[in-house]
Design a protein around this motif. Structure first.
Motif, PDB file in Angstrom:
ATOM      1  N   PRO A 343       0.803  -1.225   0.000  1.00 18.13           N
ATOM      2  CA  PRO A 343       0.000   0.000   0.000  1.00 18.13           C
ATOM      3  C   PRO A 343       0.834   1.271   0.000  1.00 18.13           C
ATOM      4  O   PRO A 343       0.317   2.361  -0.249  1.00 18.13           O
ATOM      5  CB  PRO A 343      -0.821  -0.110   1.307  1.00 18.13           C
ATOM      6  N   ILE A 344       2.140   1.152   0.259  1.00 18.10           N
ATOM      7  CA  ILE A 344       2.996   2.339   0.364  1.00 18.10           C
ATOM      8  C   ILE A 344       3.759   2.617  -0.921  1.00 18.10           C
ATOM      9  O   ILE A 344       3.803   3.758  -1.406  1.00 18.10           O
ATOM     10  CB  ILE A 344       3.996   2.179   1.538  1.00 18.10           C
ATOM     11  N   CYS A 345       4.356   1.601  -1.528  1.00 16.25           N
ATOM     12  CA  CYS A 345       5.243   1.853  -2.662  1.00 16.25           C
ATOM     13  C   CYS A 345       4.786   1.225  -3.974  1.00 16.25           C
ATOM     14  O   CYS A 345       5.448   1.423  -5.006  1.00 16.25           O
ATOM     15  CB  CYS A 345       6.660   1.399  -2.354  1.00 16.25           C
ATOM     16  N   SER A 346       3.688   0.462  -3.985  1.00 16.93           N
ATOM     17  CA  SER A 346       3.306  -0.238  -5.213  1.00 16.93           C
ATOM     18  C   SER A 346       2.890   0.717  -6.313  1.00 16.93           C
ATOM     19  O   SER A 346       3.046   0.440  -7.503  1.00 16.93           O
ATOM     20  CB  SER A 346       2.173  -1.228  -4.937  1.00 16.93           C
ATOM     21  N   ALA A 347       2.332   1.876  -5.951  1.00 20.12           N
ATOM     22  CA  ALA A 347       1.888   2.836  -6.975  1.00 20.12           C
ATOM     23  C   ALA A 347       3.066   3.438  -7.726  1.00 20.12           C
ATOM     24  O   ALA A 347       2.903   3.928  -8.826  1.00 20.12           O
ATOM     25  CB  ALA A 347       1.057   3.945  -6.325  1.00 20.12           C
TER      26      ALA A 347
END
Length: 347
Positions: A343-347
């Motif tokens: 949820p923190i770096c996947s985008a």
């Protein structure tokens, strides 16, 4: 000979009309000149072409020599002009540059001798700005070694005060510092170690409201905290700002360290630890205990990773975690991978 020179002049003028680059026009003229030289070398003396171009190669060689002297002269003038301009720019540039006193040169001599660091790397260290979260067990050796190594600006964040129970492992603090805020005790020790580094103490608890503004002033962040809430906050902020994060953790006899840097392909902290463990599964040092020298070992490793990160020396711990078991004197590394659903770096 005049016909050939007129042809060359025509080529130059035609190229100018069609806006051909000067370098390409000179190339065409050079090809024509070399063709004339080649003709004089291979054709018999009575050949019409040789007669039409002067009958002998000598004037062409003289012309080429004169042109060569002119080109060399212009190149030398251009070099001197650029050198003078750079010199003037250096003299008028008000941007502060890292300079070393004789004391600093002597102090950092063992770094400068290293091929992987050298003078260039030591300048990078002097220019670097590193933020350390926590001035406790891990922060103590990190801060001392970063100051000793000549890191130019070091920020330290901690809202705690020195307690008697800290002194078994938090070697930056002294008995006389009991009751003193840790950031100020650490600042005094670092300045005593190396007065040439700038220390910025932040006696505050790291919170969502102040983390981004604080981190923005630094190139690299180190996390030496002992609670998951702060670790996740540090990770979120580093990912949002694209800052590399070097994080360490320890309990009892075991410690671990990794560099989390999604901006450069490595996972973030939450890729590896998606959720905080349930209460009691990961007790703090106060609850489970910790052997005194262990924070020194892991903290020194963290400081070493900072030096490598700043200077570009060797290979760091991106995408890897180093685990040290002090009780059985074992060290191992495991590979880490990013999670596509993080949820923190996947985008």
């Amino acid at each position: 000979m005049g016909y050939v020179l007129a042809l060359m002049a025509g080529l130059w003028g035609l190229g100018a009309v069609f806006k051909v680059a000067r370098a390409k026009r000179w190339t065409l003229i050079g090809i024509a000149y070399l063709a004339v030289l080649l003709a004089h070398l291979v054709l018999p003396t009575a050949a019409p072409f040789r007669q039409a171009t002067g009958g002998t190669i000598r004037p062409w060689l003289i012309l080429g020599g004169i042109l060569a002297v002119v080109v060399a002269y212009r190149a030398a003038l251009g070099h001197l002009r650029r050198k003078a301009q750079n010199r003037v720019a250096d003299m008028t540039d008000s941007t502060p540059k890292p300079t070393f006193t004789n004391v600093e040169l002597d102090r950092y001599a063992r770094h400068i001798m290293l091929r992987e660091i050298g003078g260039v790397g030591q300048k990078k260290l002097k220019n670097a700005r590193v933020l350390v979260i926590g001035a406790g067990g891990l922060g103590s050796p990190v801060l001392l070694y970063l100051a000793a190594a000549g890191v130019g600006t070091i920020g330290v964040v901690d809202d705690d005060v020195v307690d008697n129970s800290n002194l078994q492992r938090q070697v930056i603090h002294r008995d006389a510092d009991i009751g003193v805020p840790k950031v100020f005790s650490a600042e005094a020790a670092m300045q005593a170690q190396n007065p040439y580094c700038i220390v910025r103490p932040y006696q505050r608890r790291l919170e969502e409201a102040n983390a981004a503004d604080l981190f923005a002033d630094y190139d690299l962040v180190l996390d030496g905290t002992d609670n998951f809430e702060t670790r996740y906050l540090v990770n979120r902020t580093c990912v949002a700002l694209g800052k590399p994060l070097i994080a360490g953790a320890l309990t009892q006899w075991e410690g671990q360290i990794s560099t989390y840097d999604p901006a450069n392909g490595a996972p973030c902290y939450q890729c590896i630890f998606p959720k905080a463990p349930a209460a009691g599964l990961a007790p703090s040092c106060a609850e489970a205990g910790v052997v005194g020298p262990l924070p020194g070992v892991i903290g020194a490793m963290m400081a070493l990773e900072v030096i490598k990160e700043i200077t570009g020396a060797g290979d760091g711990l991106r995408g890897q975690m180093l685990i040290y078991d002090a009780l059985y004197a074992e060290t191992r590394k495991i590979k880490l991978a990013r999670r596509s659903d993080c949820p923190i770096c996947s985008a």
